[in-house]
Write a protein that holds these residues in place. Sequence first.
Motif, PDB file in Angstrom:
ATOM      1  N   ASN A  60       0.841  -1.195   0.000  1.00  0.00           N
ATOM      2  CA  ASN A  60       0.000   0.000   0.000  1.00  0.00           C
ATOM      3  C   ASN A  60       0.880   1.250   0.000  1.00  0.00           C
ATOM      4  O   ASN A  60       1.789   1.363   0.831  1.00  0.00           O
ATOM      5  CB  ASN A  60      -0.888   0.029   1.247  1.00  0.00           C
ATOM      6  CG  ASN A  60      -1.742  -1.202   1.395  1.00  0.00           C
ATOM      7  OD1 ASN A  60      -2.859  -1.257   0.908  1.00  0.00           O
ATOM      8  ND2 ASN A  60      -1.206  -2.216   2.091  1.00  0.00           N
ATOM      9  N   LYS A  61       0.598   2.163  -0.894  1.00  0.00           N
ATOM     10  CA  LYS A  61       1.305   3.451  -0.875  1.00  0.00           C
ATOM     11  C   LYS A  61       0.665   4.339   0.187  1.00  0.00           C
ATOM     12  O   LYS A  61       0.214   5.459  -0.068  1.00  0.00           O
ATOM     13  CB  LYS A  61       1.235   4.108  -2.248  1.00  0.00           C
ATOM     14  CG  LYS A  61       2.054   3.394  -3.316  1.00  0.00           C
ATOM     15  CD  LYS A  61       1.986   4.109  -4.649  1.00  0.00           C
ATOM     16  CE  LYS A  61       2.841   3.383  -5.692  1.00  0.00           C
ATOM     17  NZ  LYS A  61       2.766   4.026  -7.025  1.00  0.00           N
ATOM     18  N   VAL A  62       0.632   3.785   1.370  1.00  0.00           N
ATOM     19  CA  VAL A  62      -0.087   4.396   2.490  1.00  0.00           C
ATOM     20  C   VAL A  62       0.775   4.239   3.737  1.00  0.00           C
ATOM     21  O   VAL A  62       1.107   3.124   4.125  1.00  0.00           O
ATOM     22  CB  VAL A  62      -1.450   3.706   2.723  1.00  0.00           C
ATOM     23  CG1 VAL A  62      -2.160   4.329   3.913  1.00  0.00           C
ATOM     24  CG2 VAL A  62      -2.306   3.754   1.475  1.00  0.00           C
ATOM     25  N   GLY A  63       1.145   5.341   4.351  1.00  0.00           N
ATOM     26  CA  GLY A  63       1.920   5.284   5.574  1.00  0.00           C
ATOM     27  C   GLY A  63       1.555   6.420   6.501  1.00  0.00           C
ATOM     28  O   GLY A  63       0.575   7.140   6.293  1.00  0.00           O
ATOM     29  N   SER A  64       2.379   6.618   7.508  1.00  0.00           N
ATOM     30  CA  SER A  64       2.061   7.623   8.525  1.00  0.00           C
ATOM     31  C   SER A  64       2.090   9.039   7.965  1.00  0.00           C
ATOM     32  O   SER A  64       1.492   9.940   8.554  1.00  0.00           O
ATOM     33  CB  SER A  64       3.045   7.500   9.684  1.00  0.00           C
ATOM     34  OG  SER A  64       4.388   7.690   9.238  1.00  0.00           O
ATOM     35  N   ILE A  65       2.751   9.249   6.836  1.00  0.00           N
ATOM     36  CA  ILE A  65       2.827  10.584   6.258  1.00  0.00           C
ATOM     37  C   ILE A  65       1.442  11.111   5.872  1.00  0.00           C
ATOM     38  O   ILE A  65       1.235  12.324   5.768  1.00  0.00           O
ATOM     39  CB  ILE A  65       3.770  10.580   5.031  1.00  0.00           C
ATOM     40  CG1 ILE A  65       4.255  12.005   4.716  1.00  0.00           C
ATOM     41  CG2 ILE A  65       3.121   9.932   3.827  1.00  0.00           C
ATOM     42  CD1 ILE A  65       5.179  12.577   5.733  1.00  0.00           C
ATOM     43  N   GLN A  71      -4.774  11.743  13.822  1.00  0.00           N
ATOM     44  CA  GLN A  71      -4.639  10.327  13.447  1.00  0.00           C
ATOM     45  C   GLN A  71      -3.214   9.799  13.656  1.00  0.00           C
ATOM     46  O   GLN A  71      -2.886   8.735  13.155  1.00  0.00           O
ATOM     47  CB  GLN A  71      -5.019  10.137  11.976  1.00  0.00           C
ATOM     48  CG  GLN A  71      -6.478  10.430  11.648  1.00  0.00           C
ATOM     49  CD  GLN A  71      -6.755  10.364  10.163  1.00  0.00           C
ATOM     50  OE1 GLN A  71      -5.894  10.683   9.334  1.00  0.00           O
ATOM     51  NE2 GLN A  71      -7.962   9.941   9.792  1.00  0.00           N
ATOM     52  N   LEU A  72      -2.386  10.492  14.415  1.00  0.00           N
ATOM     53  CA  LEU A  72      -0.995  10.102  14.544  1.00  0.00           C
ATOM     54  C   LEU A  72      -0.879   8.694  15.137  1.00  0.00           C
ATOM     55  O   LEU A  72      -1.332   8.427  16.245  1.00  0.00           O
ATOM     56  CB  LEU A  72      -0.234  11.105  15.415  1.00  0.00           C
ATOM     57  CG  LEU A  72      -0.229  12.562  14.916  1.00  0.00           C
ATOM     58  CD1 LEU A  72       0.629  13.431  15.824  1.00  0.00           C
ATOM     59  CD2 LEU A  72       0.250  12.645  13.480  1.00  0.00           C
ATOM     60  N   GLY A  73      -0.266   7.800  14.383  1.00  0.00           N
ATOM     61  CA  GLY A  73      -0.128   6.404  14.795  1.00  0.00           C
ATOM     62  C   GLY A  73      -1.191   5.483  14.237  1.00  0.00           C
ATOM     63  O   GLY A  73      -1.115   4.264  14.408  1.00  0.00           O
ATOM     64  N   TYR A 188       7.545  14.952   7.533  1.00  0.00           N
ATOM     65  CA  TYR A 188       8.130  13.710   8.051  1.00  0.00           C
ATOM     66  C   TYR A 188       8.537  13.836   9.520  1.00  0.00           C
ATOM     67  O   TYR A 188       8.527  12.855  10.265  1.00  0.00           O
ATOM     68  CB  TYR A 188       9.343  13.314   7.215  1.00  0.00           C
ATOM     69  CG  TYR A 188       8.977  12.753   5.864  1.00  0.00           C
ATOM     70  CD1 TYR A 188       8.716  11.402   5.693  1.00  0.00           C
ATOM     71  CD2 TYR A 188       8.876  13.586   4.751  1.00  0.00           C
ATOM     72  CE1 TYR A 188       8.376  10.882   4.448  1.00  0.00           C
ATOM     73  CE2 TYR A 188       8.529  13.073   3.507  1.00  0.00           C
ATOM     74  CZ  TYR A 188       8.274  11.727   3.362  1.00  0.00           C
ATOM     75  OH  TYR A 188       7.925  11.221   2.141  1.00  0.00           O
ATOM     76  N   ALA A 189       8.906  15.038   9.935  1.00  0.00           N
ATOM     77  CA  ALA A 189       9.358  15.230  11.312  1.00  0.00           C
ATOM     78  C   ALA A 189       8.241  15.025  12.321  1.00  0.00           C
ATOM     79  O   ALA A 189       8.502  14.753  13.497  1.00  0.00           O
ATOM     80  CB  ALA A 189       9.940  16.639  11.467  1.00  0.00           C
ATOM     81  N   ALA A 190       7.000  15.138  11.870  1.00  0.00           N
ATOM     82  CA  ALA A 190       5.865  15.016  12.794  1.00  0.00           C
ATOM     83  C   ALA A 190       5.014  13.793  12.507  1.00  0.00           C
ATOM     84  O   ALA A 190       3.847  13.747  12.915  1.00  0.00           O
ATOM     85  CB  ALA A 190       5.007  16.281  12.691  1.00  0.00           C
ATOM     86  N   ARG A 191       5.576  12.805  11.814  1.00  0.00           N
ATOM     87  CA  ARG A 191       4.759  11.640  11.441  1.00  0.00           C
ATOM     88  C   ARG A 191       5.489  10.326  11.734  1.00  0.00           C
ATOM     89  O   ARG A 191       5.513   9.419  10.907  1.00  0.00           O
ATOM     90  CB  ARG A 191       4.391  11.707   9.952  1.00  0.00           C
ATOM     91  CG  ARG A 191       3.367  12.804   9.601  1.00  0.00           C
ATOM     92  CD  ARG A 191       2.049  12.561  10.286  1.00  0.00           C
ATOM     93  NE  ARG A 191       1.032  13.534   9.924  1.00  0.00           N
ATOM     94  CZ  ARG A 191       0.859  14.714  10.524  1.00  0.00           C
ATOM     95  NH1 ARG A 191       1.674  15.091  11.510  1.00  0.00           N
ATOM     96  NH2 ARG A 191      -0.111  15.516  10.149  1.00  0.00           N
TER      97      ARG A 191
END
Length: 928
Positions: A60-65, A71-73, A188-191
């Motif tokens: 999946n091209k789906v991550g925390s970014i 929704q963090l995490g 990226y720094a906050a994900r």
Amino acid sequence: MIRKIMSSLLLCAFAAAASAQTPAIALDAAVRTGKLNNGFIYYIRHNETPKNRAQLYLVNKVGSILENDDQLGLAHFVEHMTFNGSRNFPKNSMMNYLQSAGVRFGADVNAYTGYDETVYQLPLPTDNKELMGKGLQMVHDWAQSATLDPAEIDKERGVILEEKRLGKGAADRLQQQYYPLLFNRSRYAARNPIGTDAILKNFKPAAIRQFYHDWYRPNLQALIIVGDVDAAAMEQQVKTLFADLKNPAAEKKRPAYTIPLTGKNQFIALTDQELTGTIAEVVIKHKAPAMATAADYKSLLIRQLFNSMLASRFAELSRRPAPAYLSASAGIKDFLGGLDTYRATVRVKPGELKKGFTAMWYETERLKALGFNADELERAKQNLKEQLENVYRERDKNPSENYVQEYLAHFLKNEAAPGIVGEYKLMNTFLPLIKLSDMKALTDNYLKDTNRDIIITAPADAQKQLPNQAEVNKWIADVKSMPVQPFGVQKLSSALLATEPVAGKVVGEEKDSAGLITTLTLSNGVKIIIKPTGFKNNQIVFRGFSAGGTSLYNDNDYPSAANAASIIAAAGVGNLNASELDRFVADKELEVRPFIAERYQGITGGSSVKDFEVAMSLVYAYLTQPQKDSSLYLSMMDRSRARYLNRANDPGSVYNDTVAAVLGNNNIRRTGPSIKKLNMVNLDRAYQIYKERFANAGNMTFVFTGSIDIAAAKPVLEKYLGALPRTVTPDQAKDLYIDIPAGEISKTVYKGTEAKASVLLVYSGRYDYTEGNNIFFDALRETLNIRLLETLREEESGVYSPRVELSTAKYPDAKFSLTIQFGCAPVNVDKLVAKAKAEVAALVNQGPEPANIAKWQAEWTRQRELDVNENSWWLNYLVDKVQTGDKPDGYLKEQALVQATTPAAVKMIAGKYLENGNFIKIILMPGQ
């Protein structure tokens, strides 16, 4: 299950579109690929290594970014929840079904969440059509049919918080401080994929459902299937099954997030009271190049050669007398957000940051000023060519997992995937064309004075010694002004062997009852056990050993004996010093390492077929012509002392040392490393012990497995192994009487600032070592592991991954140890320990559930099907049988023993060995 992006990986993949100047590299023709009308992409390839197995990956091209601030995490949380209930597999039925089919959670079926992707892995047997069908349905359910039940969500919160707890400590605290700088304060720094405690504890089910609905959709997904399948038939199944996946009506655009290059230089210096050493890292960021065209492939080869040559330089420097640092490295490495980096890292001695940093950075300035030389480039080319040629020779035995990784990068990063044959052609085309001017252009492109981050981390007591940015910039400026000397390359001045061996003869030969294993006896008494296999085309692995080891030396000599093999082998061998030896083996596929363990000494390694004789000549050299290097020895000891100086800062090290001391009755041979032990090491004594241990080959046994032709190998074995020296009296290992202490012992270590605890429970004692008991005890181990996952993780939500391990030994006295390990919140220690002990008591009193025995039987059988097709498994198996005095054909009986195992047999083992009064509990708790 989270992959940390900051791991130091060699650059091998880049995300970019194909260049308009040269044609794109075609995808491997052996893979079937296509896109369904809904945007879902598939890759399917037939491959029979291993046979009757297939790897299924949902990518999946789906991550925390992609997470919103609330929704963090949750990208990672979704990954967990897909295993906890779906349309066709409610609650835990998915894992129960897979376990009953022999598929293990964690070891086999698994997943990970990164910043930009989430990847699910499902390896399955293909000789079971029902299982394959259900496996495809599971992947389909992961893609869009997770139930995300509120009750299951609440249960899983604790599991994920425990996973997060395991990662807490000095490294995590420091990363939280320097990641914003390293990621240029981008998204990226906050994900961080693991998320935040507050959201993980308190988010509403609607938030995770929204994330799943928005992003788990077919136009961001791909299915990769590689294995022993009918690719055409599988393609039709995929088209039929996955065509019903739907994209949202109001579809959100999937942004392509990047880390912007600002042109600025940044600096941060941090301390933590739990750090044990000072590390400085220079990171120069660079836009990641493409890997889609033939020209891109040439550029990739240039970067690989660059990394290889730079690694060789730092390896050479580490062998020189009194290096200015403990360790150093540099190279071009993968990053994220559309970037890659030139990264140079140095770990320094206490109080010597300037000295170590300057020495490390001098190598970067030397490279910028003078580049590499022709000899270095040619050697690196030869080495890379040999590596790629060996892959090509094994092209029909390439593991399915390797193909999966190619297609995964093709989907996620647009990286070309030409296959082994295609890449081999590209290598032969472009490798000869690479010149020193190419290396100079690469160096000029990457080693800039902009977009440079300097990160320094150190123990708290080094705070006052740390420099500021201006001081470090001054160090760099001073290095730039230094006169630069060419890097001296060690050249071979003589042959490997100081004296040629006087060959022995094969005086005996016999085969086992099945005709699969040949035993040769040489005229000097050496026994050689050979099992030829066809698992690889070009791999031979071996181990030679004889009894004795460090057990023959008193406690005062033990540190010298335990370190003798590493110290002496590091000095070189025969006529070659360490640097000459490195050059000697650079273009060869081989590895040879001597060892001295507690009850055995020997040598282990492997080679290609072509380099087999060279490997045997190295065996002969290590055993008969060792060297000692006092300068290198002093350097090794000095660096080791520096590493141990702040060892007591680290809670994990203090805990592990306590565990070792308690279980080993505080014997010097069991306690952890220390400066006191290092000070007991003596070079002359280590050299003497090394020579003593290898003076008698008449008591040695060598085991070989792999693509070895016995007839062709005999003259080589006679020449080198037949020439090894023999003495009259063989040695035997001594019983040191170091046992895990009897009775009940409880020990708590208080160390660390995080609210995290580690638990170790140990059952041990004397043991009736038989093949049957070993099988029954393994069943006990796995059924206990299954129950602890169910109780401690699923029911209590108190741990992330409990682990049960079993160790049995036949000599010097038959004994066992069964350990239970897990991490948890300090407030839950007593409750979870009680739960674990209750599960052990249930095995003693009721025995395991029949369903869990069936799961273990299926897992054992499926794993053994894979094991018996691996050279490394056969090597370890045959060595074990020789050392225990058991017959090498015992594996033929083990399957029958497994199938005959009953709950009553396991209950018998539990009652006999887990109620002997021996129980040790060792806990790590935060400092008081």
